[in-house]
Write an enzyme that holds these catalytic residues in place. Structure first.
Site, PDB file in Angstrom:
ATOM      1  N   PRO A 151     -38.298 -46.651 -12.538  1.00  0.00           N
ATOM      2  CG  PRO A 151     -35.972 -46.628 -12.507  1.00  0.00           C
ATOM      3  CD  PRO A 151     -37.164 -45.714 -12.434  1.00  0.00           C
TER       4      PRO A 151
ATOM      5  N   GLY B 115     -36.517 -50.164  -6.428  1.00  0.00           N
ATOM      6  CA  GLY B 115     -35.711 -49.058  -5.915  1.00  0.00           C
ATOM      7  C   GLY B 115     -35.085 -49.390  -4.575  1.00  0.00           C
ATOM      8  CG  LEU B 116     -31.315 -48.340  -1.577  1.00  0.00           C
ATOM      9  CD1 LEU B 116     -31.003 -49.818  -1.315  1.00  0.00           C
ATOM     10  CD2 LEU B 116     -30.018 -47.536  -1.619  1.00  0.00           C
TER      11      LEU B 116
ATOM     12  CG  ASP C 160     -38.793 -44.132  -1.081  1.00  0.00           C
ATOM     13  OD1 ASP C 160     -39.668 -43.595  -1.778  1.00  0.00           O
ATOM     14  OD2 ASP C 160     -38.855 -44.172   0.171  1.00  0.00           O
TER      15      ASP C 160
ATOM     16  CE1 TYR D 248     -38.455 -42.442   6.063  1.00  0.00           C
ATOM     17  CE2 TYR D 248     -37.377 -42.717   3.947  1.00  0.00           C
ATOM     18  CZ  TYR D 248     -38.503 -42.813   4.734  1.00  0.00           C
ATOM     19  OH  TYR D 248     -39.667 -43.286   4.187  1.00  0.00           O
TER      20      TYR D 248
ATOM     21  CE  LYS E 275     -41.435 -41.743   1.040  1.00  0.00           C
ATOM     22  NZ  LYS E 275     -40.069 -42.169   1.423  1.00  0.00           N
TER      23      LYS E 275
ATOM     24  CG  HIS F  71     -43.404 -39.290   5.071  1.00  0.00           C
ATOM     25  ND1 HIS F  71     -42.063 -39.110   5.309  1.00  0.00           N
ATOM     26  CD2 HIS F  71     -43.604 -40.622   5.189  1.00  0.00           C
ATOM     27  CE1 HIS F  71     -41.482 -40.274   5.558  1.00  0.00           C
ATOM     28  NE2 HIS F  71     -42.414 -41.206   5.496  1.00  0.00           N
TER      29      HIS F  71
END
Ligand code: A2P
Length: 316
Positions: free
Chosen positions: A13, A16-17, A43, A48, A77, A110
């Protein structure tokens, strides 16, 4: 829902978020709301610091019957600390455990930047490892191994420029299929986008709204605000939409994937609706003129006097 097609016909898709800067304590609810609203692409990245919560929300959404795993597209990542060949699979397995899934749809390097073992974020030159010490080609061999073991379906990179991509293409047996980079009307990356297209590499735009919630230490003084850009505001008014929706729609109209971050339920819904906006050729042309080569995420944090990376090398 617009999708990007991979060589084996898998479809991601396009919308994405994003979850960079989504704090634990906020991201669980954000992911649950997003999946209920119809988001099918998340994502993620271990850096994070929130994959566990995302995993909980994902697992619950599946258990509640809102969605199935195969309907979701999950990207994560490899962080810079784990470029050593022996560290890649263990790091990926940690992400899989945290995200409560058996496989990733897409696994990205990343950054084209390596750190010494146990350094999560560098404070000095000595924390950095050079790409001569840990060549990207070696890291990539372990990434390929993750596909061969069924832990990831597709491989790609993030924050890579043409030189680093070319190096990978020439040494890899599984070619990178995605490059995820900063991209928005102030930094349109036309040249890199065309390069990716001509090499069968798909393109994801991060920081599509200008990422104004970045920590202050990574922000320039008086940085321009995309959400207040007069041309975007004007188009938004005439479309009966918000500036954020126009920025998202612009990325989709260019055939890229886009991953706006939000932890606010109202904005999560609003951003999703941007997929249904139609921009005219004239509006796209007006936005094309806004490019000013402006990066919000400069990569300066990898550059230390006496260190192995110069700013011009980071995105080379
Ligand atoms: P919030 O999470 O509170 O919604 P980017 O995706 O470029 O990194 O930008 C993320 C920033 O944009 C966050 O501060 C996020 O705040 C904010 N944001 C997300 N969606 C919208 C929107 N529709 N309108 C205004 N700001 C938004």
């Amino acid at each position: 829902m617009q999708t990007l097609k991979f060589k084996n016909k898998d479809e991601m898709p396009a919308f994405g978020l994003g979850t960079w800067k989504s704090e634990p304590g906020e991201v669980y609810n954000a992911v649950k709301v997003a999946i209920k609203e119809g988001y099918r692409h998340l994502d993620c990245a271990p850096l994070y610091g929130n994959e566990k919560e995302i995993g909980k929300a994902l697992a619950e959404s599946i258990a509640e019957g809102t969605v199935t795993r195969s309907e979701m597209w999950i990207t994560s990542k490899l962080w810079n600390t784990y470029h050593y060949k022996s560290e890649v699979i263990p790091s990926l397995k940690q992400s899989l455990k945290d995200l409560q899934t058996d496989y990733l749809d897409l696994y990205l390097i990343h950054w084209p930047i390596a750190l010494k073992k146990e350094v999560i974020f560098p404070q000095k030159a000595d924390d950095m490892a050079s790409l001569e010490d840990i060549p990207l080609s070696e890291t990539w061999q372990a990434m390929e191994e993750s596909v061969n073991r069924g832990l990831a379906k597709h491989l790609g990179v993030s924050n890579f420029g043409k030189k680093n991509i070319n190096k990978l293409i020439s040494t890899s047996s599984i070619k990178p299929e995605m490059n995820q980079v900063e991209c928005h009307p102030y930094f349109q990356q036309e040249d890199l986008l065309n390069f990716c297209k001509s090499n069968d590499i798909l393109f994801t735009a991060y920081a599509p709204l200008g990422s104004s919630d970045r920590p202050d230490i990574f922000k320039a003084k008086n940085e321009p605000s995309l959400l207040e850009e007069p041309v975007i505001v004007e188009i938004a008014k005439s479309q009966n939409a918000t500036p954020a929706q126009i920025l998202i729609s612009w990325a989709l109209h260019r055939g890229t994937s886009v991953i706006p971050k939000s932890v606010n339920p109202g904005r999560i819904v609003q951003n999703f609706q941007a997929q249904f906006i139609n921009l005219s050729e004239h509006e796209m042309k007006r936005i094309a003129k806004l490019d000013r080569g402006y990066r919000y995420v400069t990569g300066q944090f990898w550059v230390f006097e006496g260190g192995p990376y110069k700013l011009e090398d980071v995105f080379a």
